[in-house]
Design an enzyme around this catalytic site. Structure first.
Site, PDB file in Angstrom:
ATOM      1  N   THR A  66      15.768 -14.120 -19.350  1.00  0.00           N
ATOM      2  CA  THR A  66      15.398 -14.323 -17.897  1.00  0.00           C
ATOM      3  C   THR A  66      16.378 -13.668 -16.971  1.00  0.00           C
ATOM      4  O   THR A  66      16.153 -13.473 -16.102  1.00  0.00           O
ATOM      5  CB  THR A  66      15.285 -15.912 -17.744  1.00  0.00           C
ATOM      6  N   GLU A  81      11.311 -17.110 -33.482  1.00  0.00           N
ATOM      7  CA  GLU A  81      12.305 -18.349 -33.334  1.00  0.00           C
ATOM      8  C   GLU A  81      11.965 -18.815 -34.780  1.00  0.00           C
ATOM      9  O   GLU A  81      10.961 -19.001 -35.310  1.00  0.00           O
ATOM     10  CB  GLU A  81      11.403 -19.432 -32.386  1.00  0.00           C
ATOM     11  N   ASN A  98      19.463 -23.199 -25.956  1.00  0.00           N
ATOM     12  CA  ASN A  98      19.649 -22.626 -24.382  1.00  0.00           C
ATOM     13  C   ASN A  98      19.354 -23.676 -23.598  1.00  0.00           C
ATOM     14  O   ASN A  98      18.424 -24.630 -23.494  1.00  0.00           O
ATOM     15  CB  ASN A  98      18.506 -21.773 -24.543  1.00  0.00           C
ATOM     16  N   GLY A 148      11.410 -14.970 -27.917  1.00  0.00           N
ATOM     17  CA  GLY A 148      11.901 -13.979 -29.048  1.00  0.00           C
ATOM     18  C   GLY A 148      11.441 -14.649 -30.251  1.00  0.00           C
ATOM     19  O   GLY A 148      10.958 -15.948 -30.374  1.00  0.00           O
ATOM     20  N   SER A 206      15.728 -17.647 -27.700  1.00  0.00           N
ATOM     21  CA  SER A 206      16.169 -18.556 -26.574  1.00  0.00           C
ATOM     22  C   SER A 206      17.653 -18.377 -26.319  1.00  0.00           C
ATOM     23  O   SER A 206      18.491 -18.623 -27.374  1.00  0.00           O
ATOM     24  CB  SER A 206      15.512 -19.845 -27.015  1.00  0.00           C
ATOM     25  N   GLY A 207      18.248 -18.244 -25.201  1.00  0.00           N
ATOM     26  CA  GLY A 207      19.437 -18.331 -24.760  1.00  0.00           C
ATOM     27  C   GLY A 207      20.177 -16.850 -24.857  1.00  0.00           C
ATOM     28  O   GLY A 207      21.291 -16.836 -24.716  1.00  0.00           O
ATOM     29  N   SER A 259      16.033 -22.591 -21.319  1.00  0.00           N
ATOM     30  CA  SER A 259      15.166 -21.723 -22.134  1.00  0.00           C
ATOM     31  C   SER A 259      13.783 -21.790 -21.415  1.00  0.00           C
ATOM     32  O   SER A 259      13.098 -22.671 -21.114  1.00  0.00           O
ATOM     33  CB  SER A 259      14.938 -22.568 -23.449  1.00  0.00           C
ATOM     34  N   SER A 260      13.077 -20.476 -21.446  1.00  0.00           N
ATOM     35  CA  SER A 260      11.639 -20.270 -20.945  1.00  0.00           C
ATOM     36  C   SER A 260      10.818 -20.786 -21.860  1.00  0.00           C
ATOM     37  O   SER A 260      10.932 -20.367 -23.070  1.00  0.00           O
ATOM     38  CB  SER A 260      11.500 -18.790 -20.527  1.00  0.00           C
TER      39      SER A 260
END
Length: 987
Positions: free
Chosen positions: A129, A408, A174, A406, A124-125, A177-178
């Site tokens: 995206t 985590e 992030n 990704g 994330s980050g 973050s998605s």
């Protein structure tokens, strides 16, 4: 120096480029990790990333895999001009870029007619995206399009802000973050134009709706609505602007984020919904749902003296009921009571305070989660292939984009991280399998032996999680379904019983003393391919159940809000069959995703975040090392370096390095493989350093390539002189162009030496440069004389005679008579009759040295055919009938020879009719007319007397009378008497 008003310092510029290039590798690293000398060193890998990051070079390849480091700042590398720079260019020709991957994937889809996919992964980050958006933008701008396709491109791009508003949130790592996985297919027609799209979503983090960690936020849409919605809208929804007034928005204590403008993003989302095709009514229903969640979070409960639960905030429930389009009293009842069925009878019992709070949160999560699914379906309807262009999509293909969470590892890891990391295990398994497979296929295609690669097969971890009846997901489902007091701790105990002793699973109870000190009694640890992760089991059962009470479902089925009536189907209430658990749903959707990805040709984008502070220029080595491990990049590099560090197609290799060899510079005109072989032999490559495949060169060691690169840089001044000379090539011989003109002359002469004509019939000759035109003509004349002289010396007398006759035949008949081309390859014989075939008396009369052939003579009156022999001597010809000489034809008296232009064998010998010795013209036919007429004309020295007539031949019969032979085309030879007393020849 100046050229047409512009100053050109080619030498100076080339020198600067050369000097900077020779030191650049030390400063900015290599642009492809496979060229790292110490490719097994993680430290070398990370140092190369650092060097490139420091120079704002955020993209690096591992072969065909793109590694992207988030710069946390705007870079001027995404303009339309940059898109054009990468369009249609060979993948390795220019520096690594997301556009290179986009274009290479697109061209592979077009040329190979096979579906492609781009797998984007990372923490994330890390920029997943953004990478996905850049790829979509590239296709929207560069692909062919008409008005409809341009509108589709807009809808594809506008789907991003909508999905981000409803599916993304600010987390500790992030700001955008998605919190769901996304796979998007972009469909292209046979012309390569985008004509449709489809989105699949995975595992929305619904728990975020009701709870956020400190420093995090709920989904963006809630804050966008409160900050960006106008006063009338908020009044209609019963909301005020302060997010602190809503329980579902205050738990993270982060209502504002400096990097986010909720007000501006609200405008973007509203515009996007309009472009995509949402009606005003649909948007209003959607916002009603969002507002209802906020009101639901503010619903509070009290507890009566007898333990019964009741709602203390009736206004909030009234707002919820109104926005959801359901009956308020029914909703109140469903939030505070549950229905039980015992012995066929339905009973209602009150919920405890904790149960009521859980029911409220479960409803909020269900309403939001199902609405998100509806939203994705609406987007798909907007992106779907239209009926009117279905026909144009035949023969088209698909490019899939996977933008998924990704690996985590948080301070506290729960059910969501368990699912996310399981997903990454599956992707890693697929990644290694496909990478290995593609490598093996390339080696096999190129005819080069494959060397076995050692790598960690993470199937053991995938099985630990997903195996039927034995894996963690099966045990979790089993515990959720069993009767009695199942809880998170009983689930953990069952894991210990079933999985104790597995090399990749450990708990506090199963661990040794050192591990116990750092593990909670409520955790289990999995040893993933990317490292160890501790998962806290609290909430696992509840999140896996993901269930809504039956009476709440019954209420929602009655909703007048069309979105919710679509999301909550009546069949759910009627059907007593329990729905699939969340982890199993995720596992099954993941299996389908793997099938989708396996059916396509993959490309990879691996995203890395350089620091947790989102700070430009900061490179946190420890954080980057973790991600390099999580993403399996070293594993990938080892697979890619199996045997050979570098491979390029022959034409690309030759094009780049041809200046290093006189034989290949400036152009190689032979087979590409021969050109590459000539080049590497000149460069002194040893056999163990390279191999030539069928279409590519494979170089084993990076140092071999770097030595070649350095030689190329050292050659730049000469290339610069060459370019300068090219600019001045039309000027008189001078200092600026002497190197170029000398090289051109030398190259021409060297090329001429290799490509001189090999025989007198070969008229080819290389085109000379302007400065050598006169010399070239002299050389051409000399060469031809030389070849003719050599040829003549070798010719035997008999062959010389044959050739002289053939030359005369060519002068008479070429392009005149149809049968001539067939006669060219056939030898002319000294005679067509054996000695025994000629009457002995005739032989004694005429002597032996004569040409003889069988002919048919046609009478001048009546055209009766009579077989004869025609014998040629030095001064006359005779027609012989068996034993008698019937007619003598003196060459001196011969007035002409006529033949037709067709493929027949008729010919007429014209004789003077006033001469009593001669009997008039002779009409004859033979099977070798080209040979016979040529010999006769040469012996009579009357080659200019031969006439080729296209239609008919007139001949003298006697005393002023004429006869005519007519010629017409036909399928086979026929000689008959025609109309008006003519002789008709069909040929």
């Amino acid at each position: 120096m100046r050229y047409r008003g512009r100053e050109v310092d080619v030498e100076g510029r080339v020198r600067l480029v050369m000097e900077s290039a020779l030191t650049a590798r030390d400063r900015v690293g290599v642009q492809d990790f496979v060229l790292l000398e110490n490719y097994n060193s993680e430290a070398a890998f990370i140092e190369n990333l650092r060097r490139r990051f420091r120079e704002n070079l955020i993209y690096t390849y591992i072969g065909s895999v793109l590694v992207s480091v988030n710069p946390y700042k705007e870079l001027e590398i995404y303009s339309k001009q940059q898109m054009e720079r990468y369009r249609g260019v060979s993948f390795y020709e220019i520096s690594p870029h997301i556009y290179a991957v986009s274009d290479n994937t697109y061209r592979a889809m077009r040329t190979e007619r096979k579906d492609q996919c781009i797998l984007i992964s990372g923490e994330s980050g890390a920029g997943k995206t953004e990478a996905s958006k850049k790829i979509l933008l590239y296709y929207a701008v560069t692909c062919p399009a008409n008005d409809h396709m341009a509108a589709l491109g807009d809808r594809l791009l506008q789907s991003n802000p909508v999905l981000e508003a409803f599916g993304n949130a600010k987390t500790l790592r992030n700001d955008n973050s998605s919190r769901f996985g996304k796979y998007m297919d972009v469909q292209f027609d046979f012309r390569g134009a985008p004509v449709g799209g489809h989105i699949l979503n995975y595992l929305l983090e619904k728990s975020r709706v009701v709870h956020q960690n400190h420093g995090e936020r709920n989904f963006h849409i809630f804050y966008q609505l409160l900050d960006g919605g106008d006063d009338d809208l908020l009044n209609t929804l019963g909301l005020d602007r302060n997010p602190q007034n809503y329980n579902y928005l205050v738990k993270g204590n982060c209502p504002r984020v400096s990097s986010i403008s909720d007000k501006n993003n609200w405008k973007v989302v509203m515009k996007a919904l309009s472009v995509i095709g949402f009606t005003e009514a649909e948007v209003q229903k959607l916002l009603n749902v969002i507002a209802s969640v906020l009101h639901l979070g503010n619903a509070q409960f009290g507890e009566g003296e007898e333990g019964e639960t009741y709602i203390t905030t009736e206004t909030q429930i009234a707002n919820v009921a109104k926005l959801l389009g359901v009956d308020g009293s029914a909703l109140t009842e469903a939030l505070t009571h549950k229905k039980l069925t015992a012995k066929g009878e339905e009973m209602i019992s009150p919920l405890s305070f904790e149960q009521a709070m859980s029911a409220r949160d479960a409803l909020a999560k269900a309403v939001y989660g199902r609405t998100f699914t509806w939203l994705v379906e609406k987007l798909n309807q907007s992106l779907a292939l239209r009926d009117e262009i279905h026909h144009s999509s035949k023969g088209g293909s698909v490019i899939g984009l996977l933008d998924i969470y990704g690996f985590e590892v948080l301070q506290h890891n729960s059910f969501e991280q368990f699912c996310i990391n399981y997903c990454n295990e599956k992707l890693q398994q697929l990644f290694i399998e496909l990478t290995l497979r593609s490598e093996q296929e390339e080696y096999e295609t190129e005819g080069i032996a494959w060397e076995t690669v050692q790598y960690f097969d993470n199937k053991i971890i995938c099985d630990l999680i997903e195996e039927k009846h034995k894996g963690i997901i099966s045990i979790l489902d089993e515990e959720c379904l069993r009767p009695g007091e199942a809880c998170d701790i009983s689930f953990l105990e069952k894991l210990e019983d079933r999985l104790g002793g597995h090399p990749h699973f450990v708990t506090h109870k199963l661990a040794n003393g050192k591990t116990r000190r750092v593990m909670s009694r409520e955790e289990f640890r999995l040893l993933h391919y990317a490292g160890e992760v501790n998962y806290n089991v609290n909430g696992f059962l509840d999140k896996n159940n993901d269930s809504l009470s039956r009476n709440l479902k019954e209420v929602m089925c009655q909703s007048e809000n069309q979105i919710l009536s679509y999301c909550f189907r009546r069949e759910e209430v009627i059907d007593q069959k329990r729905s699939e658990m969340a982890a199993s749903q995720f596992k099954n959707s993941l299996m389908k995703l793997m099938e989708i990805l396996m059916s396509k040709e993959p490309s990879y984008v691996r995203c890395i975040k350089p620091n947790d502070a989102k700070q430009p220029g900061k490179f946190d080595e420890v954080l980057v090392r973790h991600q390099v491990k999580y993403l399996g990049l070293m594993e990938n590099l080892r697979v890619r370096r199996a045997g050979f560090a570098y491979r390029r197609r022959f034409e690309a290799f030759l094009q780049r390095y041809k200046p290093l060899c006189p034989e290949t510079w400036p152009n190689w005109h032979g087979r590409l493989v021969d050109g590459v072989s000539t080049l590497v032999n000149h460069l002194g490559y040893k056999p163990e350093e390279y191999k030539l495949g069928r279409s590519k060169i494979f170089i084993r060691f990076p140092k071999t390539l770097f030595t070649t690169e350095d030689m190329l840089e050292a050659k730049r001044p000469d290339i610069g002189q060459f370019i300068k000379g090219f600019i001045y090539r039309h000027e008189e011989y001078c200092l600026e162009n002497e190197y170029f003109l000398d090289h051109v002359r030398y190259s021409f002469l060297k090329n001429l030496r290799k490509n001189l004509p090999q025989n007198v019939l070969d008229k080819s000759w290389p085109t000379p440069p302007p400065s050598l035109v006169e010399a070239s003509e002299h050389l051409r004349t000399l060469n031809m004389r030389n070849m003719v002289m050599k040829y003549c010396r070798r010719v035997q007398p008999e062959w010389k005679k044959q050739m002289m006759q053939k030359v005369v035949a060519s002068e008479i008949f070429k392009d005149q008579k149809d049968s001539y081309p067939h006669s060219v390859g056939r030898l002319f014989l000294d005679s067509r009759l054996e000695r025994e075939q000629i009457n002995l008396k005739v032989v004694q009369t005429l002597g032996n040295d004569k040409y003889g052939i069988s002919v048919v003579k046609y009478d001048r009156r009546g055209f009766k055919p009579r077989p004869r022999q025609l014998l040629l001597t030095n001064t006359f010809a005779v027609l012989v009938d068996r034993t008698k000489i019937k007619q003598r034809i003196d060459y001196a008296a011969l007035r002409g020879i006529s033949v037709s232009s067709l493929s027949d064998g008729m010919f007429v010998l014209h004789m003077p009719s006033e001469d009593n010795k001669q009997k008039g013209d002779v009409v004859l036919h033979c099977d070798h007319v080209i040979e016979l007429v040529t010999k006769l004309a040469m012996m009579a020295n009357k080659t200019s007397y031969v006439n080729v007539n296209p239609g008919s031949i007139r001949f003298a019969v006697a005393r002023g009378k004429e006869g005519i032979v007519d010629f017409v085309r036909g399928s086979e030879l026929k000689v008959t008497k025609g109309k008006r007393g003519h002789l008709l020849v069909v040929s």
